[in-house]
Write a protein that holds these residues in place. Structure first.
Motif, PDB file in Angstrom:
ATOM      1  N   GLU A 126       0.833  -1.202   0.000  1.00 35.90           N
ATOM      2  CA  GLU A 126       0.000   0.000   0.000  1.00 35.90           C
ATOM      3  C   GLU A 126       0.871   1.256   0.000  1.00 35.90           C
ATOM      4  O   GLU A 126       0.605   2.214  -0.731  1.00 35.90           O
ATOM      5  N   GLN A 145       4.400   5.746  -5.107  1.00 38.58           N
ATOM      6  CA  GLN A 145       4.919   5.444  -6.449  1.00 38.58           C
ATOM      7  C   GLN A 145       6.397   5.022  -6.412  1.00 38.58           C
ATOM      8  O   GLN A 145       7.240   5.557  -7.134  1.00 38.58           O
ATOM      9  N   GLU A 169       2.589   1.745  -3.446  1.00 33.48           N
ATOM     10  CA  GLU A 169       1.662   2.256  -4.458  1.00 33.48           C
ATOM     11  C   GLU A 169       1.341   3.727  -4.217  1.00 33.48           C
ATOM     12  O   GLU A 169       1.341   4.543  -5.148  1.00 33.48           O
TER      13      GLU A 169
END
Length: 486
Positions: A189, A195, A192
Motif C-alpha cells: 500500500e 509510487q 503504491e
C-alpha cells in the motif's frame, strides 16, 4: 552416538522450501517425506494458510517480502537452537564418560541415576527400573544393562530437545504471523501510494533486515536513487554481477563443437585448483572420500552441490573453434568489494559508494553468490555481506574517516583468493584513488591473480590523478559537483 542421529536440516534446506513456495506455490508435506521437525511443519502450515497464499502467490513484491521475513525468522531460530545445543554439549560428554564406565567397571551409578532422574523426570526415563537393576552387584557391570540405560538416556535427551524446540517455536509464532500479515498488507500500500518502483524497493528493503519502517526506508531509498543520477554505478554493478547488457544479452565467445587438445607425457597442463563436479579432474584427496564407504555421503553431497575440489586445466578451453553468439553471461566466483573509507571519501562519494554497495548486495542475494566487503583506510575490516548482516549494518552507521593505505587491503584480498582457492573472482576497488602506490611485489601479485582469471575493476569517484589504471582490467569514473543538491 547412534541415538542422536536424527535428521537435522540446515538453513539452506529451509530456504529452498520457502523459495520453492514463492516460485511455484508448492508446499505439500509429501514433498519432504515423513518428518517430526517442528520448524519445517510450521513453515508448511504457514504456506498452506489460504490468507497467506492469496497474498503471496502471483504478487512479486509480496513474494519477496514473505521470502525475506520468513528466511530471517528461520535463521534467527536456528541460531537460538545452535546456542542451546552448545549448552547441551556437556551432557553429551557425560554420556561418553558413562560408556567408559562400562569399559573400566567403575562405580558411580547412584549419582548418575539421580542426575538423569532430576533432568528427565518428565521425559519417561524409568529410573526405578535401573535403580533396581544396579542394586544387584552382578548387574552393576553388566554391559547390556548399561547400554540399555544409555539408550533410554539418549531418547530422553532427544525428547527434551524436541520439546524445547517446539516451546521456542510456539513463543515466536504470534510475532512472525502478525509481522507477516502487517507487512504483506501495509508495504505494498505504501509503495503504491508513494509510487516507489520495484527496483528501488528491493534494494532498500534488502537493507532493513525484514523490519519495516518508513523513515529508514526513505533514508535508504535516497541513497539508492543516486543510481539514476549516476548511471555509471549501475554499469559497475552489472559488470561485477556479470549481468547482460540493456538489450538483455552480452557478447561472449562460446565453444562450437568439441575440439579437445589434451597433452600426454608433456609439460603439466594443470593451471590451478577450482571447485565443481567434474569426476575426470578430481583431486586425489576427494577420491579418498569416494573410496571410504563411511564418507561416501560426504562425497555425494559435495558432488551434487558442485563443491568437489578439482584440477583446472589450461586445456579446459580445449582450443575451441569460436563463434560470436549472444547468450547470458556466466557467473563465476565471488564478488570482493574493496571500499576506501578514508576521510577524503566523506560526503557524496561515501553516499555513491554505499549506493553501489547496496546494489551489489541485491545482486549477490538474487544470484546466491558470495560477496565480501573489505573496508580500508589505514586498517581494514572484512565482512561477509550475505552472512554478517549485523556487521554490515554497523558499517553503514559509521562515517568515513582517516588516511588511506591500500597495502593491508591488497594483502587481505590476496589471502582471501588464495586460502579459498577462488577462481574467476571479481574484485572491485571503490575510491577517489588518492591512494599512495603500493610496493611492486603487491602489484606483481595483482598481475598473477589476473593471469589466473581474477578480474580487477575500479570505480574512481572524483578527478584526482590515478596511478593505478594499468593494474586494472577496467576503471570506471564518476565526476561530480560538490555544490550539487543531494
Amino acid at each position: 552416538m547412534a541415538g542422536l542421529s536424527k535428521r537435522k536440516y540446515d538453513i539452506q534446506f529451509y530456504v529452498k522450501v520457502v523459495e520453492k513456495f514463492v516460485q511455484t506455490g508448492e508446499c505439500a508435506k509429501t514433498l519432504y517425506g515423513e518428518t517430526e521437525d517442528p520448524l519445517l511443519l510450521y513453515l508448511l502450515a504457514i504456506m498452506n494458510d489460504p490468507s497467506i497464499r492469496v497474498l503471496v502467490l502471483g504478487d512479486e513484491v509480496r513474494a519477496r517480502i514473505f521470502y525475506d521475513i520468513t528466511t530471517q525468522f528461520v535463521w534467527q531460530f536456528l541460531e537460538q537452537e545452535k546456542f542451546q545445543m552448545q549448552r547441551a554439549q556437556s551432557e553429551l560428554g557425560e554420556m561418553e564418560s558413562a560408556l567408559n564406565w562400562i569399559k573400566e567397571k567403575r562405580d558411580g551409578w547412584q549419582a548418575l541415576l539421580r542426575k538423569i532422574k532430576d533432568d528427565y523426570k518428565e521425559n519417561a526415563f524409568d529410573e526405578p527400573f535401573y535403580e533396581h537393576m544396579f542394586g544387584d552387584k552382578d548387574k552393576q557391570h553388566d554391559s547390556t544393562v548399561w547400554e540399555k540405560m544409555l539408550k533410554d538416556w539418549e531418547d530422553s535427551f532427544q525428547q527434551k530437545q524436541q520439546e524445547q524446540k517446539e516451546k521456542n517455536l510456539d513463543a515466536k509464532k504470534d510475532f512472525l504471523e502478525k509481522k507477516l500479515k502487517t507487512s504483506l498488507n501495509k508495504i505494498p500500500e505504501y509503495l503504491e501510494e508513494h509510487q516507489v518502483d520495484k527496483e528501488e524497493f528491493y534494494q532498500a528493503w534488502s537493507m532493513m533486515n525484514g523490519l519495516w519502517n518508513t523513515i529508514d526506508f526513505e533514508n535508504i531509498r535516497k541513497i539508492v536513487k543516486l543510481q539514476k543520477e549516476y548511471p555509471e554505478l549501475l554499469k559497475v554493478a552489472n559488470r561485477m554481477g556479470r549481468i547482460a547488457d540493456d538489450e538483455g544479452s552480452k557478447q561472449v565467445y562460446v565453444t562450437e563443437g568439441s575440439v579437445y587438445k589434451l597433452a600426454h607425457s608433456q609439460k603439466s597442463d594443470i593451471l590451478g585448483v577450482t571447485i565443481g563436479n567434474d569426476l575426470n579432474a578430481l583431486l586425489p584427496s576427494e577420491l579418498l572420500y569416494y573410496a571410504d564407504s563411511e564418507l561416501q555421503d560426504v562425497f555425494m553431497l559435495k558432488y551434487f552441490t558442485q563443491k568437489l575440489q578439482t584440477f583446472r586445466y589450461k586445456s579446459e578451453i580445449m582450443q575451441p573453434s569460436r563463434r560470436l553468439e549472444a547468450k547470458p553471461a556466466v557467473l563465476k566466483g565471488p564478488m570482493i568489494v574493496c571500499l576506501d573509507t578514508s576521510g577524503s571519501m566523506t560526503g557524496k562519494p561515501e553516499r555513491m559508494a554505499n549506493s553501489l554497495l547496496i546494489k551489489l548486495i541485491e545482486i549477490a542475494e538474487l544470484q546466491s553468490r558470495e560477496c565480501f566487503l573489505i573496508t580500508f583506510s589505514v586498517s581494514t575490516k572484512t565482512i561477509d555481506i550475505r552472512r554478517d548482516r549485523l556487521k554490515l549494518m554497523e558499517f553503514f552507521s559509521h562515517p568515513f574517516t582517516g588516511d588511506t593505505d591500500a597495502t593491508q587491503m591488497l594483502k587481505d584480498t590476496f589471502r582471501m583468493l588464495d586460502e579459498n582457492r577462488y577462481m574467476n573472482a571479481d574484485v572491485l576497488l571503490i575510491s577517489d584513488y588518492r591512494i599512495p602506490k603500493c610496493k611492486p611485489e603487491l602489484l606483481k601479485q595483482m598481475s598473477v591473480h589476473r593471469e589466473k582469471g581474477t578480474l580487477f575493476y575500479g570505480l574512481q569517484i572524483g578527478i584526482a590523478p590515478n596511478e593505478w589504471t594499468e593494474h586494472f582490467d577496467h576503471i570506471y569514473r564518476i565526476e561530480y559537483h560538490v555544490d550539487r543538491k543531494y
